[in-house]
Structures are given as C-alpha cells and as structure tokens.
Write a protein that holds these residues in place. Structure first.
Motif, PDB file in Angstrom:
ATOM      1  N   ASN A  53     -47.322 -34.701 -28.017  1.00  0.00           N
ATOM      2  CA  ASN A  53     -48.780 -34.781 -27.923  1.00  0.00           C
ATOM      3  C   ASN A  53     -49.270 -34.078 -26.659  1.00  0.00           C
ATOM      4  O   ASN A  53     -50.425 -33.651 -26.607  1.00  0.00           O
ATOM      5  CB  ASN A  53     -49.247 -36.243 -27.935  1.00  0.00           C
ATOM      6  N   LEU A  54     -48.397 -33.939 -25.670  1.00  0.00           N
ATOM      7  CA  LEU A  54     -48.755 -33.243 -24.432  1.00  0.00           C
ATOM      8  C   LEU A  54     -48.398 -31.755 -24.513  1.00  0.00           C
ATOM      9  O   LEU A  54     -48.516 -31.024 -23.535  1.00  0.00           O
ATOM     10  CB  LEU A  54     -48.049 -33.889 -23.239  1.00  0.00           C
ATOM     11  N   GLN A  55     -47.962 -31.316 -25.698  1.00  0.00           N
ATOM     12  CA  GLN A  55     -47.645 -29.903 -25.927  1.00  0.00           C
ATOM     13  C   GLN A  55     -48.936 -29.066 -25.931  1.00  0.00           C
ATOM     14  O   GLN A  55     -50.026 -29.591 -26.128  1.00  0.00           O
ATOM     15  CB  GLN A  55     -46.914 -29.759 -27.273  1.00  0.00           C
ATOM     16  N   LYS A  56     -48.813 -27.781 -25.711  1.00  0.00           N
ATOM     17  CA  LYS A  56     -49.935 -26.849 -25.862  1.00  0.00           C
ATOM     18  C   LYS A  56     -50.607 -27.076 -27.215  1.00  0.00           C
ATOM     19  O   LYS A  56     -49.927 -27.288 -28.227  1.00  0.00           O
ATOM     20  CB  LYS A  56     -49.431 -25.398 -25.798  1.00  0.00           C
ATOM     21  N   ALA A  57     -51.911 -27.020 -27.234  1.00  0.00           N
ATOM     22  CA  ALA A  57     -52.713 -27.244 -28.440  1.00  0.00           C
ATOM     23  C   ALA A  57     -52.496 -28.639 -29.032  1.00  0.00           C
ATOM     24  O   ALA A  57     -52.971 -28.930 -30.124  1.00  0.00           O
ATOM     25  CB  ALA A  57     -52.476 -26.159 -29.499  1.00  0.00           C
ATOM     26  N   GLY A  58     -51.796 -29.500 -28.314  1.00  0.00           N
ATOM     27  CA  GLY A  58     -51.738 -30.913 -28.686  1.00  0.00           C
ATOM     28  C   GLY A  58     -50.740 -31.294 -29.764  1.00  0.00           C
ATOM     29  O   GLY A  58     -50.838 -32.391 -30.308  1.00  0.00           O
ATOM     30  N   LEU A 274     -49.830 -50.152 -29.455  1.00  0.00           N
ATOM     31  CA  LEU A 274     -48.800 -50.465 -28.464  1.00  0.00           C
ATOM     32  C   LEU A 274     -48.500 -49.239 -27.598  1.00  0.00           C
ATOM     33  O   LEU A 274     -48.375 -49.336 -26.373  1.00  0.00           O
ATOM     34  CB  LEU A 274     -47.540 -50.942 -29.200  1.00  0.00           C
ATOM     35  N   ILE A 275     -48.420 -48.077 -28.222  1.00  0.00           N
ATOM     36  CA  ILE A 275     -48.122 -46.852 -27.468  1.00  0.00           C
ATOM     37  C   ILE A 275     -49.289 -46.473 -26.560  1.00  0.00           C
ATOM     38  O   ILE A 275     -49.096 -46.126 -25.393  1.00  0.00           O
ATOM     39  CB  ILE A 275     -47.759 -45.699 -28.432  1.00  0.00           C
ATOM     40  N   TRP A 276     -50.507 -46.540 -27.080  1.00  0.00           N
ATOM     41  CA  TRP A 276     -51.679 -46.225 -26.240  1.00  0.00           C
ATOM     42  C   TRP A 276     -51.719 -47.158 -25.032  1.00  0.00           C
ATOM     43  O   TRP A 276     -51.976 -46.732 -23.913  1.00  0.00           O
ATOM     44  CB  TRP A 276     -52.969 -46.398 -27.045  1.00  0.00           C
ATOM     45  N   LYS A 277     -51.464 -48.432 -25.298  1.00  0.00           N
ATOM     46  CA  LYS A 277     -51.615 -49.431 -24.248  1.00  0.00           C
ATOM     47  C   LYS A 277     -50.498 -49.347 -23.225  1.00  0.00           C
ATOM     48  O   LYS A 277     -50.737 -49.464 -22.028  1.00  0.00           O
ATOM     49  CB  LYS A 277     -51.627 -50.821 -24.901  1.00  0.00           C
ATOM     50  N   VAL A 282     -52.557 -40.577 -25.457  1.00  0.00           N
ATOM     51  CA  VAL A 282     -53.383 -40.409 -26.647  1.00  0.00           C
ATOM     52  C   VAL A 282     -52.537 -39.719 -27.707  1.00  0.00           C
ATOM     53  O   VAL A 282     -52.044 -38.615 -27.474  1.00  0.00           O
ATOM     54  CB  VAL A 282     -54.633 -39.565 -26.316  1.00  0.00           C
ATOM     55  N   MET A 283     -52.311 -40.388 -28.833  1.00  0.00           N
ATOM     56  CA  MET A 283     -51.513 -39.756 -29.881  1.00  0.00           C
ATOM     57  C   MET A 283     -52.066 -40.134 -31.255  1.00  0.00           C
ATOM     58  O   MET A 283     -52.855 -41.043 -31.396  1.00  0.00           O
ATOM     59  CB  MET A 283     -50.033 -40.086 -29.756  1.00  0.00           C
ATOM     60  N   GLU A 284     -51.623 -39.371 -32.254  1.00  0.00           N
ATOM     61  CA  GLU A 284     -52.129 -39.525 -33.616  1.00  0.00           C
ATOM     62  C   GLU A 284     -51.441 -40.679 -34.328  1.00  0.00           C
ATOM     63  O   GLU A 284     -50.300 -41.016 -33.999  1.00  0.00           O
ATOM     64  CB  GLU A 284     -51.841 -38.245 -34.400  1.00  0.00           C
ATOM     65  N   PRO A 285     -52.070 -41.211 -35.366  1.00  0.00           N
ATOM     66  CA  PRO A 285     -51.401 -42.243 -36.168  1.00  0.00           C
ATOM     67  C   PRO A 285     -50.032 -41.793 -36.671  1.00  0.00           C
ATOM     68  O   PRO A 285     -49.072 -42.573 -36.640  1.00  0.00           O
ATOM     69  CB  PRO A 285     -52.378 -42.468 -37.327  1.00  0.00           C
ATOM     70  N   GLY A 313     -51.257 -35.202 -30.613  1.00  0.00           N
ATOM     71  CA  GLY A 313     -52.281 -36.023 -29.964  1.00  0.00           C
ATOM     72  C   GLY A 313     -53.699 -35.686 -30.374  1.00  0.00           C
ATOM     73  O   GLY A 313     -54.644 -36.097 -29.701  1.00  0.00           O
ATOM     74  N   ASN A 314     -53.846 -34.965 -31.483  1.00  0.00           N
ATOM     75  CA  ASN A 314     -55.194 -34.547 -31.872  1.00  0.00           C
ATOM     76  C   ASN A 314     -55.833 -35.591 -32.776  1.00  0.00           C
ATOM     77  O   ASN A 314     -55.641 -35.611 -33.980  1.00  0.00           O
ATOM     78  CB  ASN A 314     -55.132 -33.176 -32.544  1.00  0.00           C
TER      79      ASN A 314
END
Lengths: 323, 323
Positions: A53-58, A274-277, A282-285, A313-314
């Motif tokens: 999710n932290l990759q270029k373009a998300g 759980l991951i966000w917290k 910030v990541m996708e379902p 992460g989009n």
C-alpha cells in the motif's frame, strides 16, 4: 479493427524476475515490513506485513506495470500502452507510462468511480469510457488499439506483469529471515503467481497460501476442481478480488499454492479495522483478506513466521466499510 | 500527601541522547521514512516523512517513556511510574512499564475518551480517574504518588523524556542525507526539544521549525515574546498540541528554533487528508500541522530537503475530522 496485441504466453522464469528487478528499481519503492505485537498475540504467530500500500501509485501493481512499460522497444513505446481496468492496474500502468513519457490509454466503464478516473489522469493517462458490459469493453478496447497501435498490458495474465509482481517476494525474503509461510490475497492471481515464481526458485521451503472472500471464491473452487472456474459477477467489499484466474496465473497457482483460505465479509472488515488501528496504515479491503484468513485458521499458522502481503492502499476515505 | 518526585531539572546533553538510544533500542522501532512525489509537487520541496505513527504504541512518546522507565534504578522501578496524561504519553508510559514489568499509574479525567483509558490498560497500566480540573488532577496525582512511591515521568518537561525523543532526529539524519530543515508539531515541546538537542550537536546546519495551530499558538507567541506564554483552554482539532511549554523545553526551543509557523484548522484537516490519501498512513490531526505549515509557507522551504515528523497515529477511526 484489429485484435489487441497479445504478450507471449510462456510463463516467466527466475531470470525474468531478476531482470525485472533491475529494470524497475528506479521506479518503485522497496516497501517497508511492519509488525505488531498486538496482532501477533491475536494470531498466535509472528506476522510480517509487506506494505505494498506504500508502493508508488498505492499498489503492488506498479511493479508489474513498470516492468511491462520499461520492457518495450523504442518503437513499441512510441505507440504507447493500453489496458482495461477500473482498479489499481489502470492507475499503475498510467504511472509507469508517465515515468517513461509514453502514451497510456485505460478503457473503463463510464460507471467507474470518479476517483479511479482521476487517478489515471493524475499520472498523465487517458481514460476512454465504455458501457459497463464485456461486449462494450472489448469493442471499445479493440478500437483504441486499432487507432493507436498501443501495446496491451493485461492486469495479470502477462509474463512481464507476473515477473514484476515477483520482485515483491524477492524483497520480502531479503527483509525477513526464516519465514515459514507467505500469504497474499488472490483475485486474478498476479501477485500470488509472482510469489510462487520467486519462492519456488529461491526459497522452496516457504509455503504459499492465498486468501479469498467466500463471496468470490472462484480460485478456491478452481484449486479444488483442478481447473479454472470463473464466478459470475461476485459481490464483495474486497473489490480488487472479483476477477478470475487465467492460464498464466493458473500455471503458478495450481503448481505451488498449498491452500486457498476463504473468509466472510464481516471477517474482512474486522481485519481491516485491526490493521488500520494497530499498524496505522491505510489499506484496501482486499488487503485485509489474508489477516482475516490467518485469524480464522490459527491452527495453520500457530507459532510460525508468516509474511503477509498488504497489496494496496487506494480506498475511498469518505466511506469506511465499518461506518 | 507528599509532593511528587521531580526529575532533576538540568537539560539533557548529547551523551544522554546516545545513552538513551542504546537503552531503548530493544523497545522501539526504527521507523521508516516515506516520500510522495505528489506531495513534493504540491509543496515545491522534497519532503521526508519520519513516521512515528508507526512507532510502538503509536507515537514518538514511546521513545521518551522507554528512556525514563529503563533509566530507573531497581529500587525505583519496584515502586513503578506515574503520570497524568489523557494522550499518547500515558499510553506510551504504560507500554514502557509493561516492557520492564513494573507498575504504571496514569491519572486521567473521568471525561477522557474510553479508547484512551483502554489503551493504557491494554499495556497493563492502571487508570485512576480525576475530575476534569487542574485542582482535582493535582490532588489525585499527589495521592497516587504518596500511596505508591511511584516515579513521576512528566510528558515532556523531564530530561530523560527529552533525551528519548531526541533519538528520533538521530535516526532521521542517518536515514536521509543532506537535509536543509526539519519541522515538527509543537505542544509542550518534547519532540521539538529533542530535535534541537540532536541537531544542534550533530548537524547544526539543519534549520529547525515548529508548527502549531493558530487556535493554540502559545509557543509561537512565546517565541515572539521571549518568555513562556500559556493558552487558556485552547480549542483545536490537533488535540495533542494544547499544552504549554515548560522550563526545560523552553530552554531548547528559545535557543534553537528558527521559527514557529501557525496554521488554520481547515489547513490542518486538508493536510491530514492529503497524507492519508497519498502516504497511505493513519495519523493524528496534530501530525498534519507541519505539512499544513509547509504548504502555507512555500517560500520558506522552496527547493529544499525537509524532514517532517509525523508524531503519532492514535486517532478515532469512527470519526474522521473531514466527515
């Protein structure tokens, strides 16, 4: 109208992965690996989250798209690239084309979210709208290719794309020692195939799992049946995982994946929270599906060291799935 | 009742920072530095985001709290630690005490968010509630210390805490070469003081900025006036930045900070959205204040390489400030 140019259909090899890694290194991030003692406690295992999710373009798809774009000859590149995608592949292909300074066209249903269209355009790509049907998409896409001569880069059934995605697992095994298993979400199977390619060659002792929504469990059923089964319009919050396997990804998945674990929609949303917290990302379902599968199947991973691919992460920040 | 034990009041030195770093290394993450081409384009500068939201317990305060806890003698440690905080310091002190296996008591107004109380308890600490007034807090805190003999660890006006926070800037200058400036949010000034301590000793050419909400601009006014000015109950979305400077943090801020830049509430929320969307990280409103200050003052940072401290990630995921 002409038929879209098809990439050669033989599966990529480790040499292709090594070449891809050198080729795309200037255009991608080596993404960090995050851990959480709290999540490890809940899982009963040591989890290493590879943060694409932290990759270029998300999204990890920047790897495969960059490899495809930077593999083109000058003559091919001059005509540009094209794809059909209303997800991360379209955005990432536009990103990669922008880095090379070549044209990119993405065919997308007119009903696709405005944010997805904006993302393609934000990196310099062109969006061509079709009606939301396979017939319309194929007709419009054929027109685009006939007009431009652009190279078709399929979202996953393309050896250049799979070789690019395979660089993620190569980074992961350099970052984390002694992994027992790696798990990634599966839609069309590009990331899972790349993981299979790298690990089967460089670390064959690491087991490979895929995770999938129960409501889009075509890959799970395919693995059980021994042949590709496609879902008819599945509905899931993990909208990146609705597409079916194709011949190249089936090649890797059928040979190297230990199991495909399925999870409910509620389990996906709970794992996402759980991951966000806890990981503060910030990541996708879709990216929460592997953790959901680990939490549902603790006996499979108990006490082990497990790499977990966070694929993208989009996400629409105005509409959280738990709200 | 006895007066709470006070830490020695002399400012920490570089030797304290180096000792702190060795001491806390097993208990903290070396947090990653993230970048975004898009945000760089918007800012007209190269920004390097030091992600302390990905720190243990979700905030840089794990550094200072760990240094305080692991500096205690065995006799002190046996009596435990105590603080008053309804923010990250309480959570992080509980985290550090849990790592050493010693008692931790956090005095918190009964009106504090349940999530903050749960976070302290989640790491094994005890929450003692007081009325939401300074008088009640001081009385209850004195009782706690009288009963337990616990060591008071102030959220920022403590040399052990400042030396711990200073390890963040030491990591940053090892991770990113050739920085022209570093900017961090300022509340009580613990992170900014630690940054001043490290950079003035190891990289005196790097300018240090602080960023603050207009609606809680006590540090800005203090720097202009040349003496500590405290706000009376400021209201801002950046709830980590409401507390005033104290003598130890004023020591560093008054000597080493080039300027304190202020931003509006709307600018904070917009910068927060930009970071969530582009860096794909979960962070607090307070952590968005430095980017908001850069975007508001492009002339100050134009073309420069700027370290930006993302201080924490503990935010209520059910209530985004833009919703």
């Amino acid at each position: 109208m002409t038929t879209p140019t098809l990439a050669p259909a033989s599966p990529p090899t480790l040499d292709d992965v090594l070449a891809a890694h050198e080729r795309i290194r200037p255009h991608i991030h080596e993404t960090p690996v995050l851990t959480s003692r709290f999540i490890d406690g809940a899982a009963g295992a040591s989890l290493f989250f590879k943060c694409e999710n932290l990759q270029k373009a998300g999204a990890f798809k920047a790897r495969g798209a960059s490899n495809a774009v930077f593999s083109l000859t000058e003559a091919q590149a001059a005509r540009g690239v094209a794809t059909h995608s209303s997800g991360n592949h379209g955005t990432c292909l536009s990103y990669a084309a922008g880095r090379r300074g070549i044209p990119c066209t993405v065919v997308m249903p007119r009903t696709a979210p405005q944010a997805k269209k904006d993302a393609v355009r934000g990196y310099g790509g062109r969006v061509v709208e079709c009606e939301p049907s396979t017939t319309s998409r194929e007709a419009v896409f054929a027109e685009v290719v006939a007009e431009t001569g652009a190279e078709f880069v399929h979202p996953y059934n393309d050896p250049r794309v799979i070789a690019g995605q395979a660089t993620c697992a190569r980074e992961l095994i350099a970052q984390v020692e002694g992994l027992d298993a790696v798990i990634a979400p599966i839609g069309g199977g590009g990331m899972v195939s790349g993981t299979c390619l790298t690990l089967s060659a460089l670390a064959p002792g690491i087991r490979i799992y895929a995770a999938e929504p129960e409501q889009a469990d075509d890959a799970h059923r395919s693995l059980k049946a021994g042949r590709i089964i496609a879902d008819d319009a599945p509905v899931t919050v993990a909208d990146g995982l609705k597409v079916p396997l194709k011949d190249l990804t089936w090649h890797f998945v059928s040979r190297h994946v230990t199991d495909i674990l399925t999870v409910s929609e509620a389990e996906i949303v709970a794992a996402m929270q759980l991951i966000w917290k806890r990981l503060k990302i910030v990541m996708e379902p879709s990216s929460a599906v592997p953790l959901a599968a680990i939490l549902r199947n603790p006996h499979v991973f108990a006490g082990q060291r497990v790499g977990v691919i966070i694929t993208g992460g989009n996400v629409d920040l105005d509409k959280m799935p738990w709200q």
